[in-house]
Scaffold this motif. Structure first.
Motif, PDB file in Angstrom:
ATOM      1  N   ASP A  44       0.840  -1.212   0.000  1.00 63.68           N
ATOM      2  CA  ASP A  44       0.000   0.000   0.000  1.00 63.68           C
ATOM      3  C   ASP A  44       0.870   1.255   0.000  1.00 63.68           C
ATOM      4  OD1 ASP A  44      -2.275  -1.516   0.059  1.00 63.68           O
ATOM      5  OD2 ASP A  44      -2.628  -1.287   2.219  1.00 63.68           O
ATOM      6  N   PHE A  45       1.917   1.229   0.796  1.00 67.78           N
ATOM      7  CA  PHE A  45       2.829   2.368   0.920  1.00 67.78           C
ATOM      8  C   PHE A  45       3.377   2.747  -0.464  1.00 67.78           C
ATOM      9  CE2 PHE A  45       7.333   3.650   1.747  1.00 67.78           C
ATOM     10  CZ  PHE A  45       7.133   4.722   2.616  1.00 67.78           C
ATOM     11  N   LEU A  46       3.921   1.769  -1.181  1.00 69.30           N
ATOM     12  CA  LEU A  46       4.525   2.064  -2.487  1.00 69.30           C
ATOM     13  C   LEU A  46       3.456   2.437  -3.516  1.00 69.30           C
ATOM     14  CD1 LEU A  46       7.213  -0.768  -2.515  1.00 69.30           C
ATOM     15  CD2 LEU A  46       7.622   1.686  -2.184  1.00 69.30           C
ATOM     16  N   ASN A  47       2.287   1.763  -3.454  1.00 67.57           N
ATOM     17  CA  ASN A  47       1.214   2.094  -4.406  1.00 67.57           C
ATOM     18  C   ASN A  47       0.755   3.533  -4.252  1.00 67.57           C
ATOM     19  OD1 ASN A  47       1.190  -0.385  -5.550  1.00 67.57           O
ATOM     20  ND2 ASN A  47      -0.603  -1.150  -4.418  1.00 67.57           N
ATOM     21  N   LYS A  60       6.027  12.213   3.107  1.00 60.29           N
ATOM     22  CA  LYS A  60       6.355  12.066   4.529  1.00 60.29           C
ATOM     23  C   LYS A  60       6.060  10.625   4.946  1.00 60.29           C
ATOM     24  CE  LYS A  60       3.825  13.664   8.096  1.00 60.29           C
ATOM     25  NZ  LYS A  60       3.784  12.469   8.957  1.00 60.29           N
ATOM     26  N   THR A  61       7.039  10.024   5.619  1.00 55.82           N
ATOM     27  CA  THR A  61       6.898   8.611   5.981  1.00 55.82           C
ATOM     28  C   THR A  61       6.935   8.426   7.505  1.00 55.82           C
ATOM     29  OG1 THR A  61       9.314   8.304   5.882  1.00 55.82           O
ATOM     30  CG2 THR A  61       8.068   7.904   3.852  1.00 55.82           C
ATOM     31  N   HIS A  62       6.355   7.270   7.912  1.00 54.07           N
ATOM     32  CA  HIS A  62       6.554   6.749   9.275  1.00 54.07           C
ATOM     33  C   HIS A  62       6.984   5.305   9.048  1.00 54.07           C
ATOM     34  CE1 HIS A  62       4.933   9.862  11.913  1.00 54.07           C
ATOM     35  NE2 HIS A  62       3.809   9.931  11.231  1.00 54.07           N
ATOM     36  N   VAL A  63       8.263   5.081   8.737  1.00 54.20           N
ATOM     37  CA  VAL A  63       8.647   3.712   8.351  1.00 54.20           C
ATOM     38  C   VAL A  63       8.505   2.705   9.493  1.00 54.20           C
ATOM     39  CG1 VAL A  63      10.098   4.107   6.325  1.00 54.20           C
ATOM     40  CG2 VAL A  63      11.101   4.289   8.614  1.00 54.20           C
ATOM     41  N   ASP A  64       8.448   3.201  10.726  1.00 54.17           N
ATOM     42  CA  ASP A  64       8.337   2.244  11.843  1.00 54.17           C
ATOM     43  C   ASP A  64       6.946   1.628  11.964  1.00 54.17           C
ATOM     44  OD1 ASP A  64       7.176   4.621  12.691  1.00 54.17           O
ATOM     45  OD2 ASP A  64       8.086   4.595  14.686  1.00 54.17           O
ATOM     46  N   ASP A  68       5.864  -5.136   7.171  1.00 53.17           N
ATOM     47  CA  ASP A  68       6.782  -5.984   6.395  1.00 53.17           C
ATOM     48  C   ASP A  68       7.955  -5.158   5.860  1.00 53.17           C
ATOM     49  OD1 ASP A  68       4.957  -4.594   4.841  1.00 53.17           O
ATOM     50  OD2 ASP A  68       4.669  -6.196   3.378  1.00 53.17           O
ATOM     51  N   PHE A  69       8.495  -4.286   6.718  1.00 50.96           N
ATOM     52  CA  PHE A  69       9.623  -3.442   6.324  1.00 50.96           C
ATOM     53  C   PHE A  69      10.868  -4.290   6.022  1.00 50.96           C
ATOM     54  CE2 PHE A  69      13.563  -1.243   7.066  1.00 50.96           C
ATOM     55  CZ  PHE A  69      13.391  -0.050   6.387  1.00 50.96           C
ATOM     56  N   THR A  70      11.513  -3.992   4.905  1.00 54.00           N
ATOM     57  CA  THR A  70      12.849  -4.544   4.613  1.00 54.00           C
ATOM     58  C   THR A  70      13.660  -3.402   4.002  1.00 54.00           C
ATOM     59  OG1 THR A  70      12.290  -5.155   2.345  1.00 54.00           O
ATOM     60  CG2 THR A  70      11.978  -6.866   4.030  1.00 54.00           C
ATOM     61  N   PRO A  71      14.992  -3.495   4.010  1.00 53.19           N
ATOM     62  CA  PRO A  71      15.788  -2.431   3.385  1.00 53.19           C
ATOM     63  C   PRO A  71      15.436  -2.207   1.909  1.00 53.19           C
ATOM     64  CG  PRO A  71      17.172  -3.850   4.737  1.00 53.19           C
ATOM     65  CD  PRO A  71      15.827  -4.493   4.695  1.00 53.19           C
ATOM     66  N   GLN A  72      14.899  -3.251   1.251  1.00 55.32           N
ATOM     67  CA  GLN A  72      14.490  -3.132  -0.155  1.00 55.32           C
ATOM     68  C   GLN A  72      13.414  -2.036  -0.327  1.00 55.32           C
ATOM     69  OE1 GLN A  72      15.637  -4.329  -2.853  1.00 55.32           O
ATOM     70  NE2 GLN A  72      13.991  -3.745  -4.264  1.00 55.32           N
ATOM     71  N   LEU A  73      12.590  -1.870   0.711  1.00 53.23           N
ATOM     72  CA  LEU A  73      11.537  -0.843   0.627  1.00 53.23           C
ATOM     73  C   LEU A  73      12.153   0.541   0.428  1.00 53.23           C
ATOM     74  CD1 LEU A  73       8.420  -0.467   0.938  1.00 53.23           C
ATOM     75  CD2 LEU A  73       8.899   0.202   3.294  1.00 53.23           C
ATOM     76  N   ILE A  74      13.268   0.767   1.087  1.00 55.97           N
ATOM     77  CA  ILE A  74      13.939   2.068   0.958  1.00 55.97           C
ATOM     78  C   ILE A  74      14.482   2.257  -0.453  1.00 55.97           C
ATOM     79  CG2 ILE A  74      15.872   3.466   1.799  1.00 55.97           C
ATOM     80  CD1 ILE A  74      13.392   3.170   3.723  1.00 55.97           C
ATOM     81  N   THR A  75      15.040   1.186  -1.012  1.00 55.58           N
ATOM     82  CA  THR A  75      15.522   1.264  -2.400  1.00 55.58           C
ATOM     83  C   THR A  75      14.361   1.634  -3.327  1.00 55.58           C
ATOM     84  OG1 THR A  75      17.067  -0.475  -1.820  1.00 55.58           O
ATOM     85  CG2 THR A  75      16.792  -0.031  -4.166  1.00 55.58           C
ATOM     86  N   GLU A  76      13.196   1.031  -3.084  1.00 53.53           N
ATOM     87  CA  GLU A  76      12.035   1.309  -3.944  1.00 53.53           C
ATOM     88  C   GLU A  76      11.503   2.720  -3.710  1.00 53.53           C
ATOM     89  OE1 GLU A  76       9.230  -2.025  -4.273  1.00 53.53           O
ATOM     90  OE2 GLU A  76      10.860  -3.295  -3.534  1.00 53.53           O
ATOM     91  N   VAL A 109      17.436  -0.690  12.372  1.00 57.67           N
ATOM     92  CA  VAL A 109      16.881  -1.304  11.165  1.00 57.67           C
ATOM     93  C   VAL A 109      16.704  -0.262  10.058  1.00 57.67           C
ATOM     94  CG1 VAL A 109      14.841  -2.508  10.253  1.00 57.67           C
ATOM     95  CG2 VAL A 109      15.670  -3.036  12.545  1.00 57.67           C
ATOM     96  N   HIS A 110      16.360   0.958  10.457  1.00 62.86           N
ATOM     97  CA  HIS A 110      15.891   1.918   9.445  1.00 62.86           C
ATOM     98  C   HIS A 110      16.967   2.824   8.856  1.00 62.86           C
ATOM     99  CE1 HIS A 110      11.985   1.041  11.668  1.00 62.86           C
ATOM    100  NE2 HIS A 110      11.848   0.536  10.464  1.00 62.86           N
ATOM    101  N   LYS A 111      18.049   3.085   9.584  1.00 59.64           N
ATOM    102  CA  LYS A 111      19.163   3.912   9.064  1.00 59.64           C
ATOM    103  C   LYS A 111      18.665   5.187   8.369  1.00 59.64           C
ATOM    104  CE  LYS A 111      21.768  -0.346   8.316  1.00 59.64           C
ATOM    105  NZ  LYS A 111      21.663  -0.674   9.740  1.00 59.64           N
TER     106      LYS A 111
END
Ligand code: S5P
Length: 271
Positions: A44-47, A60-64, A68-76, A109-111
Motif C-alpha cells: 500500500d505504501f509504495l502504491n 512524509k513517511t513513518h517507516v516504523d 513488512d519493512f525490509t531495506p528493499q523498501l527504501i531502495t524502492e 533497522v531503518h538507518k
C-alpha cells in the motif's frame, strides 16, 4: 519577510542543501503539497506513493509502522523519489539525549539518515538534540525540522515552549531548516532577524472534515498557507482515505489539494 518571496527565490539563497532541494522542487512542480503515507503494508505504501508522486513536492513517511519493512523498501522509495521528483521526510520525531538520537538516526533497522533528506525532532531535550542529530545529518547534507507547535487539541507546544524552540533553531541554522508548526515563526522570540528563512511544514490539513476522534484538528490549505503563512501543507487521510486501492479517488484528491495549496500561495505572494 520570507513568506512574500517566491519559493524559487528562496531556494537560490538558502544555505542548507535539503532546504534548497525542497524549495526548488516546490517551484519546479508548482506543488506545496506533501503527502503523509501512514499505512502499515509495504505494498500500500509504495502504491500510494506511485499514485500521488506527480502531484507532491514531498513524501512524509513513518517507516516504523510498516509491518513488512525490509531495506528493499527504501531502495524502492528512492526509485519513486527519482521517478516522480519528490523529497523524502521521515517523520521520526526524535526526542532523546544527543548520543541516543545520533544512534537512532544513523543506525538500527531503518538507518534514517542514509535516505531521508529531512527529519524532525521535539525540542524538549534542549539544544543537545540538535548537536546529536547534526553530527550525523550535517555531513550528509540533511535538514532538521523542530516541532514548535502541534496540530492536536490540548498540545503543550505553545507560548514560551514555542519561542524557545525558535531560538534553538536560530542558533543552528546550518542544520535546522524550519518547523513543524501551524503558523510562520517570523518575529517569534527575541532574536528574530530579517535574513532568517525557516520553512514551515504544516500538518492538520483537511478540506472535508474538522478533525478525527483522537484529537487531530484540520484547517484548510487557504487558512494554512494564505492566512498563517505556512510553506507546505501535509495531508494524510484527506488524500488516501480508508482505502489505499482507490486509485482514481487518490489522484483526484491529490490534485485537489495541490491546486488549493498553490492557489493560496499565489494569493499570498501577491501581498
Ligand atoms: O502536530 C503534528 C505533527 C505531525 S508531524 N500533527 C500531525 O498530524 N503530524 C503528522 O501528520 C502525523 O504524525 C500524521 O502522520 C500526519 C497527519 O495525518 P492526517 O491523516 O491527520 O492528515
Amino acid at each position: 519577510m520570507a513568506h512574500r518571496r517566491t519559493y524559487g527565490d528562496r531556494a537560490k539563497v538558502h544555505k542548507n542543501p535539503a532546504a534548497r532541494l525542497l524549495l526548488e522542487t516546490i517551484e519546479r512542480k508548482q506543488s506545496n503539497l506533501a503527502v503523509s503515507v501512514d499505512v502499515v503494508s509495504a505494498k500500500d505504501f509504495l502504491n500510494i506513493i506511485d499514485v500521488v508522486g506527480p502531484f507532491v513536492c514531498l513524501v512524509k513517511t513513518h517507516v516504523d509502522i510498516i509491518e513488512d519493512f525490509t531495506p528493499q523498501l527504501i531502495t524502492e522509495l528512492q526509485a519513486l523519489s527519482a521517478k516522480h521528483d519528490f523529497v523524502i521526510f521521515e517523520d521520526r520525531k526524535f526526542a532523546d539525549i544527543g548520543n541516543t538520537v545520533s544512534l537512532q538516526y544513523s543506525s538500527g533497522v531503518h538507518k534514517i539518515a542514509s535516505w531521508s533528506h529531512i527529519t524532525n525532532a521535539h525540542p524538549v531535550p534542549g539544544p543537545s538534540i540538535i548537536a546529536g542529530l547534526s553530527s550525523v545529518g550535517l555531513p550528509l547534507g540533511r535538514g532538521l525540522l523542530l516541532l514548535a507547535e502541534m496540530s492536536t487539541k490540548g498540545s503543550l507546544a505553545t507560548g514560551l515552549y514555542t519561542e524557545a524552540a525558535v531560538e534553538m533553531a536560530r542558533e543552528n541554522q546550518d542544520f535546522v531548516i524550519g518547523f513543524i508548526a501551524q503558523r510562520r515563526m517570523d518575529g517569534v522570540g527575541k532574536n528574530s532577524t530579517s535574513e532568517e528563512d525557516f520553512l514551515i511544514l504544516t500538518p492538520g490539513v483537511g478540506l472535508d472534515v474538522k478533525g478525527d476522534s483522537m484529537g487531530q484538528q484540520y484547517r484548510t490549505p487557504e487558512q494554512v498557507v494564505l492566512e498563517s503563512g505556512c510553506d507546505v501543507i501535509i495531508v494524510g487521510r484527506g488524500i488516501y482515505g480508508k482505502d489505499p486501492s482507490l486509485v482514481d479517488s487518490i489522484v483526484s484528491q491529490a490534485k485537489r489539494y495541490q491546486v488549493a495549496g498553490w492557489q493560496a500561495y499565489l494569493e499570498r505572494i501577491k501581498g
